[in-house]
Write an enzyme that holds these catalytic residues in place. Structure first.
Site, PDB file in Angstrom:
ATOM      1  N   GLU A 190       0.835  -1.213   0.000  1.00  0.00           N
ATOM      2  CA  GLU A 190       0.000   0.000   0.000  1.00  0.00           C
ATOM      3  C   GLU A 190       0.870   1.264   0.000  1.00  0.00           C
ATOM      4  OE1 GLU A 190      -3.185   0.027  -0.447  1.00  0.00           O
ATOM      5  OE2 GLU A 190      -4.018  -1.849   0.322  1.00  0.00           O
ATOM      6  N   LYS A 232      -2.987   9.985   1.408  1.00  0.00           N
ATOM      7  CA  LYS A 232      -4.371   9.502   1.555  1.00  0.00           C
ATOM      8  C   LYS A 232      -5.274  10.618   2.075  1.00  0.00           C
ATOM      9  CE  LYS A 232      -7.459   5.947   3.110  1.00  0.00           C
ATOM     10  NZ  LYS A 232      -7.668   4.583   3.596  1.00  0.00           N
TER      11      LYS A 232
HETATM   12  N1  LIG Z   1     -10.887   0.937   6.408  1.00  0.00           N
HETATM   13  C1  LIG Z   1     -10.069   0.997   5.381  1.00  0.00           C
HETATM   14  O1  LIG Z   1      -9.949   2.037   4.700  1.00  0.00           O
HETATM   15  C2  LIG Z   1      -9.230  -0.202   5.050  1.00  0.00           C
HETATM   16  C3  LIG Z   1      -8.185  -0.084   4.112  1.00  0.00           C
HETATM   17  C4  LIG Z   1      -7.386  -1.193   3.869  1.00  0.00           C
HETATM   18  C5  LIG Z   1      -7.641  -2.391   4.535  1.00  0.00           C
HETATM   19  N2  LIG Z   1      -8.670  -2.474   5.430  1.00  0.00           N
HETATM   20  C6  LIG Z   1      -8.936  -3.714   6.183  1.00  0.00           C
HETATM   21  O2  LIG Z   1      -7.809  -3.981   7.002  1.00  0.00           O
HETATM   22  C7  LIG Z   1      -7.807  -5.383   7.290  1.00  0.00           C
HETATM   23  C8  LIG Z   1      -6.392  -5.889   7.208  1.00  0.00           C
HETATM   24  O3  LIG Z   1      -5.604  -5.201   8.151  1.00  0.00           O
HETATM   25  P1  LIG Z   1      -4.180  -5.754   8.635  1.00  0.00           P
HETATM   26  O4  LIG Z   1      -3.393  -6.151   7.447  1.00  0.00           O
HETATM   27  O5  LIG Z   1      -3.650  -4.783   9.574  1.00  0.00           O
HETATM   28  O6  LIG Z   1      -4.581  -7.154   9.326  1.00  0.00           O
HETATM   29  P2  LIG Z   1      -4.864  -7.606  10.833  1.00  0.00           P
HETATM   30  O7  LIG Z   1      -5.550  -6.579  11.604  1.00  0.00           O
HETATM   31  O8  LIG Z   1      -5.527  -8.941  10.727  1.00  0.00           O
HETATM   32  O9  LIG Z   1      -3.393  -7.813  11.418  1.00  0.00           O
HETATM   33  C9  LIG Z   1      -2.563  -8.801  10.843  1.00  0.00           C
HETATM   34  C10 LIG Z   1      -2.008  -9.750  11.915  1.00  0.00           C
HETATM   35  O10 LIG Z   1      -0.950  -9.096  12.607  1.00  0.00           O
HETATM   36  C11 LIG Z   1      -1.177  -9.170  14.017  1.00  0.00           C
HETATM   37  N3  LIG Z   1      -0.577  -7.946  14.553  1.00  0.00           N
HETATM   38  C12 LIG Z   1      -1.053  -6.683  14.475  1.00  0.00           C
HETATM   39  N4  LIG Z   1      -0.148  -5.819  14.943  1.00  0.00           N
HETATM   40  C13 LIG Z   1       0.920  -6.532  15.339  1.00  0.00           C
HETATM   41  C14 LIG Z   1       2.175  -6.197  15.881  1.00  0.00           C
HETATM   42  N5  LIG Z   1       2.536  -4.925  16.060  1.00  0.00           N
HETATM   43  N6  LIG Z   1       3.038  -7.188  16.184  1.00  0.00           N
HETATM   44  C15 LIG Z   1       2.713  -8.484  15.954  1.00  0.00           C
HETATM   45  N7  LIG Z   1       1.544  -8.862  15.404  1.00  0.00           N
HETATM   46  C16 LIG Z   1       0.656  -7.902  15.113  1.00  0.00           C
HETATM   47  C17 LIG Z   1      -2.671  -9.296  14.171  1.00  0.00           C
HETATM   48  O11 LIG Z   1      -3.000  -9.891  15.402  1.00  0.00           O
HETATM   49  C18 LIG Z   1      -3.022 -10.177  12.970  1.00  0.00           C
HETATM   50  O12 LIG Z   1      -2.793 -11.525  13.284  1.00  0.00           O
HETATM   51  C19 LIG Z   1      -8.743  -6.042   6.307  1.00  0.00           C
HETATM   52  O13 LIG Z   1      -9.917  -6.449   6.981  1.00  0.00           O
HETATM   53  C20 LIG Z   1      -9.082  -4.923   5.327  1.00  0.00           C
HETATM   54  O14 LIG Z   1     -10.381  -5.047   4.793  1.00  0.00           O
HETATM   55  C21 LIG Z   1      -9.459  -1.390   5.683  1.00  0.00           C
END
Ligand SMILES: NC(=O)c1ccc[n+]([C@@H]2O[C@H](COP(=O)([O-])OP(=O)(O)OC[C@H]3O[C@@H](n4cnc5c(N)ncnc54)[C@H](O)[C@@H]3O)[C@@H](O)[C@H]2O)c1
Length: 371
Positions: A190, A232
């Protein structure tokens, strides 16, 4: 170094703070916002089990030091927590805490926690404030900014949701140190996107600095996150509800969603990994249409490969069903007389929204890249 950035939205503007060890100072930044609305500041923190284990004590310690009363709700980690059933359970658990309209929710975690908490905040007592404390690179550069909140349905991702802006975003880059490398790289997909949309200089900066940044250099991480959030925020300020230019943020995403849907939104293909492939295919489509130099496509691919991201669907799976992939586009974007809407590019930093992309050309790109 702590960087501050303003998201300018009529009456609902907010600050994004990015830097090291921000969690330990969270009380200092959050207290003034709470004091403005109540004499007895109180928050409910929502986090997932992984993040809570690592960082919850640091946040509660900082808040208690600032005399902010906090309660915590921990939900399971993973995309399945963005479901109607988890949302229902969370709302009941929130109500059990007897919140009032001045209660503030805090999302401590990645995009899953941010999206779920934001949606809960938008519906709890018809709307309470919430603060984003994103802990993944993806959530720090993308999902915590812009106010899109939501959960998934069996009919698709993010189909139940709301626009609800946070009142503050605190991005502590120190939390990235514990993030699995694959999640870090996925978030980096991203980051590259912002360069490709409209900022060639940022892309050049990333070509030079990405290796050190991904290896954990906190100063470079802060700079890249601020730059991404600024990009953004500018687009969101121009078009909060995605009537026009906000769609540029979908560069690579139409392809990405089709591949993610085919792989079941699971660990076979993470979102940012799919976006990296999708951006390559968006550039490949642009080259095929004769509007983008081949050299730009090659340069995008070379950079993504150099950091270790996928650039081809074949690196994920050897067999793809092209008809099924095409169906996602027509379902998603309502094909009008055989044309589709995609974000294409005239070169690096020159993305635009094309409403009349010939479905036949997209199919050719898929045939060339998936077989
Ligand atoms: N609202 C929006 O504009 C928007 C934009 C893009 C994506 N999203 C959403 O975001 C989600 C994906 O987010 P993501 O990639 O952050 O996934 P996530 O929230 O599932 O986190 C990924 C993994 O990393 C772990 N984790 C988080 N922080 C950590 C850290 N500091 N240290 C160790 N582990 C950690 C979490 O427990 C999880 O297992 C999707 O549901 C997507 O649809 C929303």
């Amino acid at each position: 170094m702590i960087e501050r950035l303003n998201v300018a939205l009529d009456g609902r503007g907010y600050e994004i703070l990015v830097g090291e060890r921000l969690l330990a100072r969270a009380g200092e930044y959050i207290l003034p916002l709470l004091q403005a609305k109540t004499a007895s500041p109180n928050v409910i923190i929502i986090s997932d089990a992984n993040v809570a284990k690592l960082y919850l004590h640091r946040l509660t310690g900082a808040l208690e030091e600032a005399k902010i009363r906090c309660r915590c709700l921990i939900v399971p980690a993973g995309e399945s927590t963005k479901s109607l059933s988890s949302y229902a359970e969370l709302m009941e658990n929130l109500l059990e805490q007897k919140p009032d309209r001045r209660t503030t929710l805090i999302a401590l975690g990645g995009g899953v926690i941010g999206d779920l908490t934001g949606f809960a905040a938008s519906t709890l007592l018809r709307g309470v404030d919430f603060i984003q404390i994103p802990t993944t690179l993806l959530s720090q550069v993308d999902s915590s900014v812009g106010g899109k909140t939501g959960i998934n349905s069996r009919f698709g991702k993010n189909l139940i949701g709301n626009f609800h802006q946070p009142i503050l975003v605190l991005s502590d880059v120190s939390t990235l140190a514990t993030l699995p490398r694959r999640e870090l790289l996925s978030g980096y997909g991203e980051v590259v996107k912002y360069g490709l949309i409209n900022d060639l200089d940022f892309f050049v900066w990333l070509e030079k600095n990405a290796p050190a940044m991904l290896a954990g250099n906190a100063t470079l991480q802060t700079q890249a996150i601020v730059k991404s959030c600024a990009a953004k925020a500018a687009i969101v300020a121009a078009d909060e509800k995605e009537q026009n230019v906000r769609a540029l943020l979908n560069l690579g995403h139409t392809f990405a969603h089709a591949f993610e849907a085919e792989t079941g939104y699971g660990s076979e293909l993470l979102h940012g990994e799919a976006v990296a492939i999708g951006m390559v295919l968006a550039f490949a489509t642009s080259v095929k249409l004769g509007i983008c130099p081949q050299a730009d496509l090659d340069r995008v691919k070379a950079h993504l490969q150099a950091v270790g991201l996928y650039t081809s669907p074949l690196e994920v799976r050897k067999n793809w069903n092209i008809n099924a992939l095409m169906e996602h586009f027509t379902r998603d974007k309502k094909a009008v007389g055989g044309t589709l809407t995609f974000v294409l590019a005239r070169g690096i930093g020159k993305a635009f929204i094309a409403n009349d992309v010939d479905a036949g050309v997209v199919r050719e790109v898929l045939v060339e890249t998936t077989t």
